[in-house]
Design a protein around this motif. Sequence first.
Motif, PDB file in Angstrom:
ATOM      1  N   PHE A   7       0.850  -1.238  -0.189  1.00  0.00           N
ATOM      2  CA  PHE A   7      -0.122   0.020  -0.010  1.00  0.00           C
ATOM      3  C   PHE A   7       1.010   1.322   0.104  1.00  0.00           C
ATOM      4  O   PHE A   7       0.761   2.285  -0.626  1.00  0.00           O
ATOM      5  N   GLU A   8       2.040   1.044   0.861  1.00  0.00           N
ATOM      6  CA  GLU A   8       2.798   2.187   0.899  1.00  0.00           C
ATOM      7  C   GLU A   8       3.592   2.587  -0.809  1.00  0.00           C
ATOM      8  O   GLU A   8       3.673   3.684  -1.405  1.00  0.00           O
ATOM      9  N   PHE A   9       3.795   1.475  -1.239  1.00  0.00           N
ATOM     10  CA  PHE A   9       4.484   1.495  -2.595  1.00  0.00           C
ATOM     11  C   PHE A   9       3.335   2.208  -3.431  1.00  0.00           C
ATOM     12  O   PHE A   9       3.706   3.100  -4.382  1.00  0.00           O
ATOM     13  N   GLU A  10       2.080   1.669  -3.538  1.00  0.00           N
ATOM     14  CA  GLU A  10       1.216   2.276  -4.324  1.00  0.00           C
ATOM     15  C   GLU A  10       1.179   3.714  -4.141  1.00  0.00           C
ATOM     16  O   GLU A  10       0.780   4.458  -5.053  1.00  0.00           O
ATOM     17  N   LYS A  11       0.956   4.161  -2.860  1.00  0.00           N
ATOM     18  CA  LYS A  11       0.787   5.606  -2.651  1.00  0.00           C
ATOM     19  C   LYS A  11       1.967   6.249  -3.117  1.00  0.00           C
ATOM     20  O   LYS A  11       1.700   7.306  -4.020  1.00  0.00           O
ATOM     21  N   PHE A  17       4.064   5.481  -5.512  1.00  0.00           N
ATOM     22  CA  PHE A  17       4.062   5.585  -6.971  1.00  0.00           C
ATOM     23  C   PHE A  17       2.983   6.383  -7.695  1.00  0.00           C
ATOM     24  O   PHE A  17       3.274   6.939  -8.454  1.00  0.00           O
ATOM     25  N   GLY A  18       1.743   6.354  -7.092  1.00  0.00           N
ATOM     26  CA  GLY A  18       0.987   7.138  -7.606  1.00  0.00           C
ATOM     27  C   GLY A  18       1.251   8.667  -7.555  1.00  0.00           C
ATOM     28  O   GLY A  18       1.113   9.462  -8.467  1.00  0.00           O
ATOM     29  N   THR A  19       1.739   8.918  -6.316  1.00  0.00           N
ATOM     30  CA  THR A  19       2.146  10.441  -6.129  1.00  0.00           C
ATOM     31  C   THR A  19       3.180  10.643  -7.148  1.00  0.00           C
ATOM     32  O   THR A  19       3.119  11.839  -7.935  1.00  0.00           O
ATOM     33  N   ALA A  20       4.047   9.794  -7.400  1.00  0.00           N
ATOM     34  CA  ALA A  20       5.302  10.190  -8.510  1.00  0.00           C
ATOM     35  C   ALA A  20       4.793  10.331  -9.686  1.00  0.00           C
ATOM     36  O   ALA A  20       5.506  11.096 -10.707  1.00  0.00           O
ATOM     37  N   VAL A  21       3.742   9.487 -10.341  1.00  0.00           N
ATOM     38  CA  VAL A  21       3.220   9.644 -11.641  1.00  0.00           C
ATOM     39  C   VAL A  21       2.062  10.887 -11.695  1.00  0.00           C
ATOM     40  O   VAL A  21       1.610  10.934 -12.758  1.00  0.00           O
ATOM     41  N   GLY A  22       1.559  11.189 -10.587  1.00  0.00           N
ATOM     42  CA  GLY A  22       0.655  12.209 -10.440  1.00  0.00           C
ATOM     43  C   GLY A  22      -0.646  11.421 -11.012  1.00  0.00           C
ATOM     44  O   GLY A  22      -1.729  11.838 -11.511  1.00  0.00           O
ATOM     45  N   GLY A  23      -0.881   9.993 -10.582  1.00  0.00           N
ATOM     46  CA  GLY A  23      -2.160   9.267 -10.800  1.00  0.00           C
ATOM     47  C   GLY A  23      -2.857   9.116  -9.421  1.00  0.00           C
ATOM     48  O   GLY A  23      -2.252   8.969  -8.325  1.00  0.00           O
ATOM     49  N   LYS A  24      -4.328   9.256  -9.652  1.00  0.00           N
ATOM     50  CA  LYS A  24      -5.055   9.285  -8.321  1.00  0.00           C
ATOM     51  C   LYS A  24      -5.000   7.853  -7.689  1.00  0.00           C
ATOM     52  O   LYS A  24      -5.001   7.534  -6.472  1.00  0.00           O
ATOM     53  N   HIS A  25      -5.235   6.876  -8.600  1.00  0.00           N
ATOM     54  CA  HIS A  25      -5.246   5.546  -8.071  1.00  0.00           C
ATOM     55  C   HIS A  25      -4.027   4.647  -8.598  1.00  0.00           C
ATOM     56  O   HIS A  25      -3.916   4.713  -9.801  1.00  0.00           O
ATOM     57  N   ALA A  26      -3.189   4.043  -7.686  1.00  0.00           N
ATOM     58  CA  ALA A  26      -2.139   3.071  -8.335  1.00  0.00           C
ATOM     59  C   ALA A  26      -2.444   1.788  -7.677  1.00  0.00           C
ATOM     60  O   ALA A  26      -2.621   1.479  -6.488  1.00  0.00           O
ATOM     61  N   ILE A  27      -2.550   0.766  -8.396  1.00  0.00           N
ATOM     62  CA  ILE A  27      -2.906  -0.678  -7.986  1.00  0.00           C
ATOM     63  C   ILE A  27      -1.713  -1.683  -8.331  1.00  0.00           C
ATOM     64  O   ILE A  27      -1.306  -1.808  -9.561  1.00  0.00           O
ATOM     65  N   ALA A  28      -1.078  -2.116  -7.308  1.00  0.00           N
ATOM     66  CA  ALA A  28       0.235  -2.765  -7.579  1.00  0.00           C
ATOM     67  C   ALA A  28      -0.252  -4.289  -7.978  1.00  0.00           C
ATOM     68  O   ALA A  28      -1.083  -4.856  -7.230  1.00  0.00           O
ATOM     69  N   VAL A  29       0.551  -4.823  -8.812  1.00  0.00           N
ATOM     70  CA  VAL A  29      -0.056  -6.025  -9.354  1.00  0.00           C
ATOM     71  C   VAL A  29       1.601  -6.853  -9.787  1.00  0.00           C
ATOM     72  O   VAL A  29       2.648  -6.260  -9.659  1.00  0.00           O
ATOM     73  N   ASN A  30       1.496  -8.065 -10.102  1.00  0.00           N
ATOM     74  CA  ASN A  30       2.789  -8.847 -10.229  1.00  0.00           C
ATOM     75  C   ASN A  30       3.351  -8.897 -11.581  1.00  0.00           C
ATOM     76  O   ASN A  30       4.506  -9.382 -11.756  1.00  0.00           O
ATOM     77  N   SER A  31       2.734  -8.151 -12.610  1.00  0.00           N
ATOM     78  CA  SER A  31       3.363  -7.690 -13.673  1.00  0.00           C
ATOM     79  C   SER A  31       2.759  -6.664 -14.286  1.00  0.00           C
ATOM     80  O   SER A  31       1.685  -6.529 -14.173  1.00  0.00           O
ATOM     81  N   CYS A  32       3.577  -6.227 -15.357  1.00  0.00           N
ATOM     82  CA  CYS A  32       2.905  -5.028 -16.363  1.00  0.00           C
ATOM     83  C   CYS A  32       1.730  -5.542 -17.245  1.00  0.00           C
ATOM     84  O   CYS A  32       0.693  -5.279 -17.603  1.00  0.00           O
ATOM     85  N   THR A  33       1.936  -7.134 -17.596  1.00  0.00           N
ATOM     86  CA  THR A  33       1.087  -7.713 -18.570  1.00  0.00           C
ATOM     87  C   THR A  33      -0.132  -7.840 -17.681  1.00  0.00           C
ATOM     88  O   THR A  33      -1.459  -7.725 -18.275  1.00  0.00           O
ATOM     89  N   ALA A  34      -0.182  -8.296 -16.286  1.00  0.00           N
ATOM     90  CA  ALA A  34      -1.451  -8.285 -15.486  1.00  0.00           C
ATOM     91  C   ALA A  34      -1.916  -6.869 -15.647  1.00  0.00           C
ATOM     92  O   ALA A  34      -3.357  -6.904 -15.662  1.00  0.00           O
TER      93      ALA A  34
END
Length: 384
Positions: A34-38, A40-57
Amino acid sequence: MKVPFCRVDCSSNEVKYVQEVLASGWLTTAGKTFEFEKRFGTAVGGKHAIAVNSCTAALHLALEAVGIGPGDEVLVPTLTFTATAEVVRYVGADPIFVDMEYGSGLITAPSIQDALESHPKVKAVMVVHFAGQAANMPAILDVCRPRGVRVVEDAAHAFPTRCAGRMIGSWGDITCFSFYANKTITTGEGGMLVTDDESLAKRARVMRLHGIDRDIWNRFTASRPSWEYDVVAPGFKYNLSDLAAAVGLAQLERAYEFRDQRQAVAKRYLSALAGLPGVDLPMVHSVPEDHAWHFFWIVLQPEARLNRDAFIEGLMAREIGFSVHYKPLHHMTYYKERYHLRPEDFPNAERHWRGCVSLPLYPGMTEAELDYVIHEVRSLLSPS
Ligand SMILES: Cc1ncc(COP(=O)(O)O)c(C=O)c1O
């Protein structure tokens, strides 16, 4: 000297943060994720960041969330990794392949407009920010938005990347990042889906974890009894573990340091390899600070001193790592046969593919390594 194609730097807080996870006794998705999501979301200026196990996912979840399904059509650049197209098939839709701009490797607004005119059924476009340079998002959105065509960005190469003063991650409907081992920041395997749209985020969150209506973490901590959950759709198992997120947090702290080092290497290549006969260098549309430089390629034209295969042999003999980005998807058996694709319909990708070779580029590349690669490349390709 031996120079690898890439080298991962995990020499900072990676071990410390992973140890914290191990000591916590909870290894899968929880606080570190959750910290990583928060962050990363801030770093790219996106409201919702959802961590997954690949970009493909992330790409799969993105198409599912925007409602792409069987029989739909999605524009995909032919010059990309197969993941960009395979997810279109995961949801039962069909990719319509488009050529790229020669020099940058990017999909362009005019080529999207042409493809939309000849394929009016298209519901979404996959925009790949090739090698870490942003495609022209304002122009692409101008073409897509009035037609109601969804824009999913494949930003596997593009963190941190900016476009017209805004981060990639804050433009299209959904943007997907990769933290695969060789990417600009890594978690070994991992990815992030970023969106400003609340309902898309909600859907992706649920589908990331089996279609369960609450996260596992919540199941074991929230006031609702842990045994009670509902399944609202046949979702997927795409969540990121806290072990991986711990590595990601440490990498994120150094993202701009890594990016500066990549830019310095790319800048050296651009000046030191300029003017070699028959050798094309990447075309850079953005200001240097906006480009993530995931990789640096050259294209050997027919008049170059060596053809691509001979050049690669030369690199191998000199123990210089390399890669090829990419054999276009219209050459891959599955896509070629299923969609009856012909090379002559993709002239720019053909010109790129026949001669492209990517050179070593990684943060921490030493001056000696860089000098060696430049010297050997110049001696292989200079007229004798
Ligand atoms: C353009 C592109 N899209 C998607 C992916 C898939 O990323 P991942 O390995 O995180 O699924 C890659 C991986 O190399 C890629 O280069």
